[in-house]
Write a protein that holds these residues in place. Structure first.
Motif, PDB file in Angstrom:
ATOM      1  N   SER A  37       0.827  -1.216   0.000  1.00  0.00           N
ATOM      2  CA  SER A  37       0.000   0.000   0.000  1.00  0.00           C
ATOM      3  C   SER A  37       0.857   1.259   0.000  1.00  0.00           C
ATOM      4  O   SER A  37       0.592   2.211  -0.752  1.00  0.00           O
ATOM      5  CB  SER A  37      -0.936  -0.008   1.211  1.00  0.00           C
ATOM      6  N   ARG A  44       1.207   4.082  -2.983  1.00  0.00           N
ATOM      7  CA  ARG A  44       0.998   5.515  -2.738  1.00  0.00           C
ATOM      8  C   ARG A  44       2.206   6.325  -3.198  1.00  0.00           C
ATOM      9  O   ARG A  44       2.071   7.405  -3.779  1.00  0.00           O
ATOM     10  CB  ARG A  44       0.735   5.740  -1.248  1.00  0.00           C
ATOM     11  N   SER A  45       3.398   5.770  -2.959  1.00  0.00           N
ATOM     12  CA  SER A  45       4.613   6.468  -3.380  1.00  0.00           C
ATOM     13  C   SER A  45       4.718   6.511  -4.896  1.00  0.00           C
ATOM     14  O   SER A  45       5.132   7.522  -5.473  1.00  0.00           O
ATOM     15  CB  SER A  45       5.836   5.774  -2.772  1.00  0.00           C
ATOM     16  N   SER A  92       2.453   9.258  -6.181  1.00  0.00           N
ATOM     17  CA  SER A  92       2.980  10.605  -5.945  1.00  0.00           C
ATOM     18  C   SER A  92       4.170  10.927  -6.849  1.00  0.00           C
ATOM     19  O   SER A  92       4.417  12.084  -7.160  1.00  0.00           O
ATOM     20  CB  SER A  92       3.394  10.752  -4.478  1.00  0.00           C
TER      21      SER A  92
END
Length: 419
Positions: free
Chosen positions: A407, A411-412, A415
């Motif tokens: 997860s 998310r990284s 971004s």
């Protein structure tokens, strides 16, 4: 003069490095910095599971030196093969963003079907195994039909299938509850005794390095012809040599005992074939596309329903094959086959190995790495004479950590624009 002028003239700029505003890493130090950048941006690959495996082996080896003995590692490979094949099917279904909760029941049903047809009905063993694989494919096709035509979530359909297939398994086994497979038969020997001759294992261990060099060289040639940057041939050769040396040393160590089990060789062969299919074929690229964004894949002309059908059927057929291998390993088909922690271990191995629960990211090697982690935990705790309750808790904790890492990495990637 003209020839000297041509030799001294600067070469044409590489198309993917013509923008001077973009920083391009070169050399060994540049490769290290590029790797660090990928890790920071969430593109972790197999790094977490490799680090975790090293830690697990270090801890268990320090607590009990027998853990890293050749004899124990050979037993570990035997035990990892059965659930590993099931986990390979889980990789397929997770790649398209779905799940199959019935793989344990399907494996138990397949073992019961083989026992009933082969032992009780007198069918040839090859025909009985084929019937089990076909039955697995039919179950997967039914799941796909419910998903594609009726929109039934895979979580619900496979949960219902878990109960229904378990009922069929109990029905086939009857009042006795188990069917013993003939000791000394080829199937039982394959699951318990058969190992590769030393020469064969050394030759097979050299194949990955050769394949890596050949495929890498072809990629280098194509990229250079297209005026694109490529890795140096020296680094490619070095990488192939390192992989070959490591594999040969592992084989040499295991050959000090019994050697590499043929059953593990079958598992690795399936992993390699699945990896090729997922990375080098149109079907594999379609699997990744559907798992990443179903609607975008449909608009791109991909037959989404067919991809889902193939994923469900492959998952169920590999679960059936895992059940057959488990019956061969235990020399019996019983009511306990496919129950307990089979589902947990199969799904956990795929996720721990690096396959994303969100779909669109994963590798066939996830099943191989993940099941070795799972089996290492089980084997190490058994050697320490600890209870199975602790094994469940530790496996659950490792699975939770793997999902958290997945997860956070996702998310990284979002971004950093790598999702």
């Amino acid at each position: 003069m003209s020839s000297n002028a041509n030799q001294n003239a600067p070469s044409a700029p590489l198309l993917d490095r013509s923008d001077v505003r973009v920083k391009h890493e070169t050399g060994v130090s540049g490769a290290v910095r590029a790797f660090a950048d990928r890790v920071r941006s969430g593109d972790l690959g197999s790094l977490p599971v490799v680090v975790g495996l090293i830690l697990i082996w270090t801890v268990f080896a320090s607590l009990n030196p027998i853990f890293l003995s050749a004899n124990n590692l050979v037993n570990l490979l035997f035990d990892a093969s059965t659930v590993g094949v099931i986990s390979l099917g889980i990789v397929c279904i997770l790649m398209v963003g779905e799940i199959d909760l019935s793989v344990g029941s399907i494996s138990g049903f397949a073992s019961a079907l083989v026992g009933m047809l082969w032992v009780n009905e007198g069918w040839p063993v090859a025909l009985a195994i084929l019937a089990a694989l076909v039955a697995g494919g039919v179950i997967g096709a039914l799941y796909a039909l419910l998903f594609n035509r009726l929109g039934m979530p895979s979580f619900v359909s496979t949960l219902a299938g878990l109960l229904a297939v378990l009922g069929m398994q109990l029905y086939l086994l009857g009042a006795t509850g188990s069917i013993n497979l003939p000791y000394g038969s080829a199937v039982v020997n394959f699951g318990q005794l058969l190992v590769m001759p030393d020469a064969v294992s050394y030759v097979l261990a050299a194949i990955p390095g050769i394949v890596l060099f050949v495929t890498g060289y072809r990629t280098v040639v194509r990229r250079r012809e297209a005026s694109l940057s490529s890795r140096s041939l020296g680094s490619l050769v070095l990488r192939a040599i390192l992989i070959t040396v490591v594999l040969e040393l592992i084989v040499f160590y295991l050959n000090q005992d019994r050697g590499i089990p043929w059953m593990f060789g079958l598992f690795v062969g399936l992993v390699v074939a699945m990896s090729y299919a997922l990375t080098r074929t149109k079907w594999g690229r379609s699997m990744t596309a559907v798992g990443g964004n179903r609607e975008a894949a449909r608009r791109a002309g991909i037959n989404v329903r067919l991809i889902y059908t193939s994923a469900f059927m492959l998952c169920s057929m590999l679960a059936a094959l895992g059940g057959v291998l488990s019956a061969a390993r235990l020399a019996s088909a019983s009511q306990q086959a496919g129950t307990g922690d089979v589902n947990l271990n199969a799904i956990a191995a795929a996720v721990i190995g690096g396959t994303s629960l969100f779909g669109g990211r994963g590798s066939a090697y996830s099943a191989l790495l993940g099941i070795i982690v799972i089996q290492s935990i089980a084997n190490g705790l058994t050697l320490l004479d600890l209870s199975s309750s602790l094994r469940y808790m530790i496996t659950g904790a490792v699975l939770a950590i793997a999902v958290i890492v997945d997860s956070l990495a996702r998310r990284s990637r979002v971004s950093h624009g790598r999702a």
